[in-house]
Design a protein around this motif. Structure first.
Motif, short mmCIF file in Angstrom:
data_model
loop_
_atom_site.label_atom_id
_atom_site.label_comp_id
_atom_site.label_asym_id
_atom_site.label_seq_id
_atom_site.Cartn_x
_atom_site.Cartn_y
_atom_site.Cartn_z
N GLU A 1 0.83 -1.20 0.00
CA GLU A 1 0.00 0.00 0.00
C GLU A 1 0.86 1.26 0.00
OE1 GLU A 1 -3.89 -1.81 2.35
OE2 GLU A 1 -2.36 -0.74 3.48
N LEU A 2 1.94 1.25 0.81
CA LEU A 2 2.84 2.40 0.83
C LEU A 2 3.51 2.61 -0.52
CD1 LEU A 2 4.47 1.96 4.34
CD2 LEU A 2 2.99 3.85 3.62
N ASN A 3 3.92 1.53 -1.17
CA ASN A 3 4.51 1.66 -2.50
C ASN A 3 3.52 2.26 -3.49
OD1 ASN A 3 7.05 0.65 -1.83
ND2 ASN A 3 6.42 -1.46 -2.22
N LEU A 4 2.29 1.82 -3.44
CA LEU A 4 1.25 2.36 -4.30
C LEU A 4 1.05 3.86 -4.04
CD1 LEU A 4 -1.00 1.61 -6.37
CD2 LEU A 4 -2.49 1.21 -4.40
N MET A 5 1.06 4.24 -2.79
CA MET A 5 0.90 5.64 -2.43
C MET A 5 2.08 6.48 -2.91
SD MET A 5 -0.69 4.99 1.36
CE MET A 5 -0.51 6.65 1.94
N MET A 6 3.29 5.94 -2.82
CA MET A 6 4.47 6.67 -3.28
C MET A 6 4.42 6.92 -4.78
SD MET A 6 7.63 5.04 -1.18
CE MET A 6 7.22 4.18 0.31
N ILE A 7 3.94 5.93 -5.52
CA ILE A 7 3.87 6.05 -6.98
C ILE A 7 2.87 7.12 -7.41
CG2 ILE A 7 3.17 4.83 -9.09
CD1 ILE A 7 4.29 2.26 -7.70
N TYR A 8 1.72 7.17 -6.76
CA TYR A 8 0.63 8.04 -7.21
C TYR A 8 0.50 9.35 -6.42
CZ TYR A 8 -0.93 4.46 -10.40
OH TYR A 8 -0.99 3.57 -11.43
N ASN A 9 1.31 9.56 -5.41
CA ASN A 9 1.17 10.72 -4.53
C ASN A 9 1.53 12.03 -5.23
OD1 ASN A 9 0.91 12.37 -2.30
ND2 ASN A 9 2.90 11.86 -1.48
N PRO A 10 0.55 12.94 -5.41
CA PRO A 10 0.85 14.26 -5.97
C PRO A 10 1.21 15.28 -4.90
CG PRO A 10 -1.51 14.01 -5.82
CD PRO A 10 -0.88 12.72 -5.30
N GLY A 11 1.18 14.87 -3.62
CA GLY A 11 1.57 15.77 -2.56
C GLY A 11 0.50 16.12 -1.55
N SER A 12 -0.74 15.68 -1.80
CA SER A 12 -1.81 15.95 -0.84
C SER A 12 -2.70 14.71 -0.71
CB SER A 12 -2.66 17.14 -1.29
OG SER A 12 -3.45 16.81 -2.43
N ARG A 13 -3.39 14.62 0.41
CA ARG A 13 -4.30 13.49 0.64
C ARG A 13 -5.41 13.47 -0.39
NH1 ARG A 13 -9.05 12.50 3.33
NH2 ARG A 13 -9.26 14.69 3.76
N GLU A 14 -6.04 14.63 -0.60
CA GLU A 14 -7.14 14.70 -1.57
C GLU A 14 -6.66 14.41 -2.99
OE1 GLU A 14 -9.43 18.26 -1.24
OE2 GLU A 14 -9.93 17.88 0.86
N GLY A 15 -5.46 14.88 -3.32
CA GLY A 15 -4.89 14.61 -4.63
C GLY A 15 -4.60 13.14 -4.83
N LEU A 16 -4.10 12.49 -3.79
CA LEU A 16 -3.81 11.06 -3.87
C LEU A 16 -5.11 10.27 -4.01
CD1 LEU A 16 -1.86 8.69 -3.84
CD2 LEU A 16 -1.80 8.84 -1.34
N ILE A 17 -6.14 10.67 -3.29
CA ILE A 17 -7.44 10.01 -3.43
C ILE A 17 -7.93 10.13 -4.87
CG2 ILE A 17 -9.89 10.16 -2.79
CD1 ILE A 17 -8.92 10.85 0.09
N ALA A 18 -7.81 11.31 -5.46
CA ALA A 18 -8.25 11.52 -6.85
C ALA A 18 -7.43 10.68 -7.82
CB ALA A 18 -8.14 13.00 -7.20
N GLU A 19 -6.11 10.64 -7.63
CA GLU A 19 -5.24 9.86 -8.52
C GLU A 19 -5.55 8.36 -8.43
OE1 GLU A 19 -2.78 10.78 -10.73
OE2 GLU A 19 -3.40 12.85 -10.42
N LEU A 20 -5.73 7.86 -7.22
CA LEU A 20 -6.01 6.44 -7.04
C LEU A 20 -7.40 6.08 -7.58
CD1 LEU A 20 -4.48 5.77 -3.52
CD2 LEU A 20 -3.58 5.04 -5.73
N THR A 21 -8.35 6.97 -7.40
CA THR A 21 -9.69 6.73 -7.92
C THR A 21 -9.66 6.66 -9.44
OG1 THR A 21 -10.69 7.82 -6.01
CG2 THR A 21 -12.06 7.62 -7.98
N GLN A 22 -8.92 7.57 -10.07
CA GLN A 22 -8.78 7.56 -11.52
C GLN A 22 -8.10 6.28 -12.00
OE1 GLN A 22 -9.90 9.35 -13.98
NE2 GLN A 22 -8.71 8.36 -15.55
#
Length: 71
Positions: free
Chosen positions: A12-33
């Motif tokens: 899960e941490l690796n997935l978050m590192m790959i898609y993290n744009p720098g904010s919680r809401e941004g990461l939620i949007a990226e992962l949802t997409q």
């Protein structure tokens, strides 16, 4: 959700590192997409993404900012 449920696995941490744009809401949007583009063969990735989205939704921006999401 309690603190134990907010624990992230290495996958899960690796997935978050790959898609993290720098904010919680941004990461939620990226992962949802990303999740919307998964195929039936991506069952494990879909499971990780669902779990991360659930945990991110339950945490505050302050808790998110304390995570070390560096590759």
């Amino acid at each position: 959700m309690n603190n134990q449920e907010l624990f992230f696995t290495d996958d899960e941490l690796n997935l978050m590192m790959i898609y993290n744009p720098g904010s919680r809401e941004g990461l939620i949007a990226e992962l949802t997409q990303m999740q919307s583009q998964l195929t039936g063969r991506d069952k494990e990735l879909r499971r990780w993404t669902k779990s991360v989205l659930s945990k991110l939704s339950a945490m505050s921006d302050e808790v998110f900012s304390s995570l070390e999401l560096l590759p």
